[in-house]
Write an enzyme that holds these catalytic residues in place. Structure first.
Site, short mmCIF file in Angstrom:
data_model
loop_
_atom_site.label_atom_id
_atom_site.label_comp_id
_atom_site.label_asym_id
_atom_site.label_seq_id
_atom_site.Cartn_x
_atom_site.Cartn_y
_atom_site.Cartn_z
N GLY A 13 0.85 -1.19 0.00
CA GLY A 13 0.00 0.00 0.00
C GLY A 13 0.88 1.24 0.00
O GLY A 13 2.05 1.18 -0.40
N ASN A 104 -6.57 -5.84 12.00
CA ASN A 104 -5.14 -5.89 11.72
C ASN A 104 -4.44 -7.02 12.47
O ASN A 104 -3.42 -7.55 11.99
CB ASN A 104 -4.49 -4.54 12.00
CG ASN A 104 -4.78 -3.55 10.88
OD1 ASN A 104 -5.39 -3.92 9.87
ND2 ASN A 104 -4.39 -2.30 11.04
N ARG A 160 7.69 14.36 13.79
CA ARG A 160 6.56 15.31 13.74
C ARG A 160 6.75 16.45 14.74
O ARG A 160 6.56 17.63 14.43
CB ARG A 160 5.25 14.56 14.04
CG ARG A 160 4.80 13.72 12.86
CD ARG A 160 3.52 12.95 13.15
NE ARG A 160 3.04 12.35 11.91
CZ ARG A 160 2.32 11.23 11.85
NH1 ARG A 160 1.99 10.57 12.96
NH2 ARG A 160 1.91 10.77 10.69
N HIS A 184 2.39 4.78 20.82
CA HIS A 184 2.06 5.51 19.60
C HIS A 184 0.56 5.76 19.65
O HIS A 184 -0.23 5.10 19.01
CB HIS A 184 2.41 4.63 18.39
CG HIS A 184 2.30 5.33 17.07
ND1 HIS A 184 2.76 6.59 16.85
CD2 HIS A 184 1.79 4.91 15.89
CE1 HIS A 184 2.54 6.92 15.58
NE2 HIS A 184 1.95 5.92 14.98
N1 APR Z 1 -0.52 -9.70 3.40
C1 APR Z 1 0.06 -8.73 2.66
N2 APR Z 1 -0.53 -7.55 2.41
C2 APR Z 1 -1.74 -7.34 2.93
C3 APR Z 1 -2.41 -8.30 3.72
C4 APR Z 1 -1.75 -9.54 3.94
N3 APR Z 1 -2.30 -10.50 4.67
N4 APR Z 1 -3.62 -7.78 4.08
C5 APR Z 1 -3.69 -6.55 3.56
N5 APR Z 1 -2.56 -6.27 2.87
C6 APR Z 1 -2.23 -5.09 2.09
C7 APR Z 1 -3.39 -4.47 1.33
O1 APR Z 1 -3.72 -5.23 0.18
C8 APR Z 1 -2.86 -3.10 1.00
O2 APR Z 1 -2.21 -3.04 -0.27
O3 APR Z 1 -1.78 -4.03 2.94
C9 APR Z 1 -1.83 -2.82 2.14
C10 APR Z 1 -2.21 -1.68 3.03
O4 APR Z 1 -2.07 -0.54 2.27
P1 APR Z 1 -2.90 0.81 2.49
O5 APR Z 1 -4.35 0.49 2.57
O6 APR Z 1 -2.42 1.79 1.47
O7 APR Z 1 -2.45 1.27 3.97
P2 APR Z 1 -1.08 2.01 4.37
O8 APR Z 1 -1.28 3.48 4.37
O9 APR Z 1 0.03 1.44 3.58
O10 APR Z 1 -0.95 1.58 5.91
C11 APR Z 1 -0.58 0.28 6.28
O11 APR Z 1 0.42 1.06 8.34
O12 APR Z 1 0.38 3.17 9.34
C12 APR Z 1 -0.16 1.87 9.31
O13 APR Z 1 -2.40 2.26 10.14
C13 APR Z 1 -1.64 1.92 9.00
O14 APR Z 1 -2.09 -0.34 9.60
C14 APR Z 1 -1.87 0.52 8.49
C15 APR Z 1 -0.55 0.17 7.80
#
Ligand code: APR
Length: 318
Positions: A13, A104, A160, A184
């Site tokens: 992501g 999560n 920050r 956090h």
């Molecule tokens: N294995 C691998 N990737 C996964 C899985 C899994 N089991 N489940 C979800 N994902 C992937 C999603 O498909 C998505 O591409 O995790 C990614 C999350 O990306 P975003 O929705 O863009 O979230 P992001 O901003 O990257 O944040 C990720 O970090 O800061 C924390 O709170 C935030 O928990 C979140 C994490």
């Protein structure tokens, strides 16, 4: 220039892809692997990043690999020295990080089970939220020594805070040193006694109420960005922090950074993952670095420890 080692970023992501890009652009690794459950996403992003190599001039190879529900595709992470776990949902406006805990926890548990199988010697850097709880869960599920599992939060919160101070005083960010410990989240503990601008105590430069306002903005720093973005959460500063931690491990640098680490007696606190300063090396946390805190700061840190301890016990059963 010699490149060595392999680092994996799980979750392609916003947070994961920017972390992978930063790690690749350091040009110190042999390979950066990016994985996700969305088929084609990590492959496409890796291809795009590799095509930036002739322009940016780095040779680190980026590999994208989608993974299946039973761990298909995880062979690609085999032999990783470091695994950064970013998989998981980000917040929506109005949500607290804790609202993400059940969803999560399932994701992080599944990821860690596979990571442990394919990269049993890796150092884990967790960034999924709620951070302190997901770090504790990753440690428990992996069965790794606690020193080999850490979470990213303090680097970000500190960055920050430093930015807000620099902006307020109109000074370069490089002249500001700040520190936050604890969790956090709501029990983040700012440490004004460790904050300086060009070596001068912050308390000599700003009145207490103005420092308090900057601390509050820091505590809500992630939420402020979520509120503006409306879809998704911050990733530029978070990925900068996570990538620096991974780099400290890769280079066995001994850098002291505020991170979420296993605390075992320091500050009179034991048996909990908590935001503290720690020296980072190839095997993860070399040691937690204890500093002199004021009575108020120490009380805040102990209160944060008790708050996250309760949640970390709950998360083990999710
Ligand atoms: N294995 C691998 N990737 C996964 C899985 C899994 N089991 N489940 C979800 N994902 C992937 C999603 O498909 C998505 O591409 O995790 C990614 C999350 O990306 P975003 O929705 O863009 O979230 P992001 O901003 O990257 O944040 C990720 O970090 O800061 C924390 O709170 C935030 O928990 C979140 C994490």
């Amino acid at each position: 220039m010699s490149r060595k080692g392999k680092v994996t970023v799980v979750g392609a992501g916003f947070y994961g892809s920017t972390t992978a890009q930063r790690l690749a652009e350091y040009d110190i690794f042999e390979e950066v692997v990016l994985t996700d459950i969305i088929e084609g996403k990590p492959e496409g992003l890796a291809l795009d990043m590799n095509q930036s190599r002739p322009v940016e001039g780095f040779e680190t190879k980026v590999t994208g690999q989608s993974t299946g529900p039973a761990g298909e595709g995880y062979e690609a992470i085999g032999g990783s020295d470091i695994v950064v776990i970013t998989a998981g949902l980000p917040r929506k406006p109005g949500m607290s990080r804790m609202d993400l805990i059940e969803t999560n926890a399932k994701i992080v548990r599944n990821v860690v089970e596979n990571v442990t199988k394919y990269a049993p010697d890796a150092v884990l850097i967790v960034v999924s939220n709620p951070l302190d709880e997901m770090t504790a869960l990753a440690a428990k599920v992996s069965g790794f020594p606690p020193a080999r599992v850490m979470g990213q939060a303090g680097m970000l919160d500190t960055a920050r805070f430093s930015y807000f101070v620099a902006e307020k005083l109109a000074v370069p960010v490089g002249s500001v040193r700040t520190l936050t410990l604890g969790s956090h989240g709501d029990t983040m503990v700012p440490v004004p006694s460790a904050c300086t601008v060009n070596g001068k105590p912050l308390s000599d430069l700003l009145p207490a109420d103005e420092i308090e306002a900057l601390v509050n903005r820091t505590r809500n720093g992630g939420g402020e960005i979520v509120g503006l973005l409306k879809t998704g959460s911050a990733y530029y500063a978070p990925s900068a922090a996570a990538a620096r931690m991974a780099r400290a491990v890769a280079e066995d640098s001994g850098a002291v950074m505020p991170v979420c680490a296993w605390v075992d007696g320091e500050y009179g606190i034991s048996g909990v993952y908590l935001g503290v300063e720690a020296e980072i090396g190839a095997a993860g946390i070399r040691r937690v670095v204890e500093r002199d805190l004021t009575e108020d700061e120490l009380a805040g840190l102990r209160a944060a420890a008790e708050a996250v301890r309760a949640k970390q016990a709950d998360v083990a059963s999710l």
